[in-house]
Scaffold this active site. Structure first.
Site, PDB file in Angstrom:
ATOM      1  N   ASP A   1     -74.171 -26.488 -65.491  1.00  0.00           N
ATOM      2  CA  ASP A   1     -75.244 -27.254 -64.858  1.00  0.00           C
ATOM      3  C   ASP A   1     -75.790 -26.514 -63.639  1.00  0.00           C
ATOM      4  O   ASP A   1     -75.030 -26.080 -62.781  1.00  0.00           O
ATOM      5  CB  ASP A   1     -74.728 -28.629 -64.438  1.00  0.00           C
ATOM      6  CG  ASP A   1     -74.434 -29.518 -65.633  1.00  0.00           C
ATOM      7  OD1 ASP A   1     -75.390 -29.952 -66.288  1.00  0.00           O
ATOM      8  OD2 ASP A   1     -73.245 -29.753 -65.923  1.00  0.00           O
TER       9      ASP A   1
ATOM     10  N   ASP B   1     -71.318 -20.733 -64.792  1.00  0.00           N
ATOM     11  CA  ASP B   1     -71.352 -22.173 -64.636  1.00  0.00           C
ATOM     12  C   ASP B   1     -72.409 -22.741 -65.590  1.00  0.00           C
ATOM     13  O   ASP B   1     -73.283 -21.997 -66.076  1.00  0.00           O
ATOM     14  CB  ASP B   1     -71.679 -22.525 -63.188  1.00  0.00           C
ATOM     15  CG  ASP B   1     -71.544 -24.011 -62.906  1.00  0.00           C
ATOM     16  OD1 ASP B   1     -70.580 -24.613 -63.397  1.00  0.00           O
ATOM     17  OD2 ASP B   1     -72.408 -24.567 -62.225  1.00  0.00           O
TER      18      ASP B   1
ATOM     19  N   ASP C   1     -74.205 -21.697 -59.214  1.00  0.00           N
ATOM     20  CA  ASP C   1     -75.279 -22.202 -58.357  1.00  0.00           C
ATOM     21  C   ASP C   1     -74.750 -22.835 -57.076  1.00  0.00           C
ATOM     22  O   ASP C   1     -75.533 -23.318 -56.263  1.00  0.00           O
ATOM     23  CB  ASP C   1     -76.133 -23.231 -59.111  1.00  0.00           C
ATOM     24  CG  ASP C   1     -75.373 -24.531 -59.367  1.00  0.00           C
ATOM     25  OD1 ASP C   1     -74.235 -24.463 -59.890  1.00  0.00           O
ATOM     26  OD2 ASP C   1     -75.906 -25.604 -59.039  1.00  0.00           O
TER      27      ASP C   1
ATOM     28  N   LYS D   1     -62.437 -25.444 -60.073  1.00  0.00           N
ATOM     29  CA  LYS D   1     -63.090 -24.693 -58.997  1.00  0.00           C
ATOM     30  C   LYS D   1     -63.175 -25.543 -57.732  1.00  0.00           C
ATOM     31  O   LYS D   1     -63.429 -26.745 -57.830  1.00  0.00           O
ATOM     32  CB  LYS D   1     -64.503 -24.287 -59.428  1.00  0.00           C
ATOM     33  CG  LYS D   1     -64.574 -23.381 -60.630  1.00  0.00           C
ATOM     34  CD  LYS D   1     -66.020 -23.104 -61.016  1.00  0.00           C
ATOM     35  CE  LYS D   1     -66.718 -24.349 -61.533  1.00  0.00           C
ATOM     36  NZ  LYS D   1     -68.122 -24.101 -61.937  1.00  0.00           N
TER      37      LYS D   1
END
Length: 257
Positions: free
Chosen positions: A13, A11, A207, A182
């Site tokens: 960010d 990922d 995250d 996602k």
């Protein structure tokens, strides 16, 4: 049984960058992948920007990621629809990241008898565009959305995102969209095909438990959760599933490669 990991999905960010700054270990992680020549993709559910835009954003943060190593929900949606829609006529509500991806996949963007209505992220949703989308869906167009995120970040706090606007269209039409981004593992599987990798030998770093870890688990990938973004360690117990590994940051992931 120990898995031999030779491909990586990460990922963006909260994992590699935060507020336009590289997070600790992000450069080391990318350097290790390039040094070992491992196939990899940087993922984002954000459909606003093109892959070239995002490559430049990462470069400004000191991270070199060529655009061919970036995979967005917009690209995943366009390629998914290219296999699903015969005449490739679509009414699109979104910005350059989505419209460019749809165009590159051979779509004509029109409000005249489109086969699908495609909703993506935008900072300028207009009532006129959403009314048009509602009417087209009522007339039989299929409803597709890039990602289910209901809010997005801004310097002043949360703002409504694709999932929230999709909910409004659903309330008006009674039709729920099919989300490609996602946590739908479709986005990851198409990414794996792009880099000719197999799920058994691929790991995902994210995250968020509800998008990254969930999609990675459902796609059969090894999952690594980092605590530099949306999820704190104490949040993990709120979910009925677990990541394979939990790390303070991507620095610890880089040390595993």
């Amino acid at each position: 049984m120990t898995r031999l990991i030779t491909s990586w999905l990460s990922d963006m960010d909260g994992v590699l960058i935060h507020e336009e700054k590289a997070l600790p270990g992000a450069k080391d992680f990318l350097d290790k992948l390039n040094e070992k020549e491992y196939p990899y993709l940087v993922l984002t559910n954000n459909s606003i920007f093109t892959r070239r835009d995002l490559s430049e954003r990462l470069r400004a943060a000191g991270l070199e990621v060529p655009e061919e190593h970036i995979w967005t929900s917009a690209e995943a949606t366009a390629r998914f629809l290219a296999d699903q829609v015969e005449e490739r006529r679509a009414y699109v509500v979104g910005e350059a990241g989505l419209t460019t991806a749809m165009y590159n996949s051979g779509f004509v963007m029109t409000n005249v008898k489109p086969e699908v209505v495609v909703l993506g992220e935008t900072r300028t949703y207009s009532i006129e565009a959403l009314t048009q989308a509602i009417r087209l869906i009522e007339n039989g167009a299929r409803f597709i959305a890039t990602n289910p995120d209901v809010t997005g970040p801004s310097e002043h706090g949360s703002i409504p995102a694709t999932g929230a606007v999709a909910a409004m269209i659903t309330a008006a039409t009674g039709r729920k969209p099919y989300y490609v981004g996602k946590p739908n593992p479709v986005m990851l599987r198409r990414g794996l095909n792009l880099i000719n990798s197999h799920s058994e030998n691929t790991a995902l770093v994210g995250d968020r438990m509800d998008t990254d870890v969930l999609s990675g688990m459902e796609a059969g990938l090894q999952t690594h959760l980092v605590l530099t973004g949306s999820t704190a360690r104490e949040d993990i117990v709120k979910f009925p599933y677990r990541p394979d590994y939990v790390h303070p940051s991507i620095q610890e992931v880089a040390e595993l490669i």
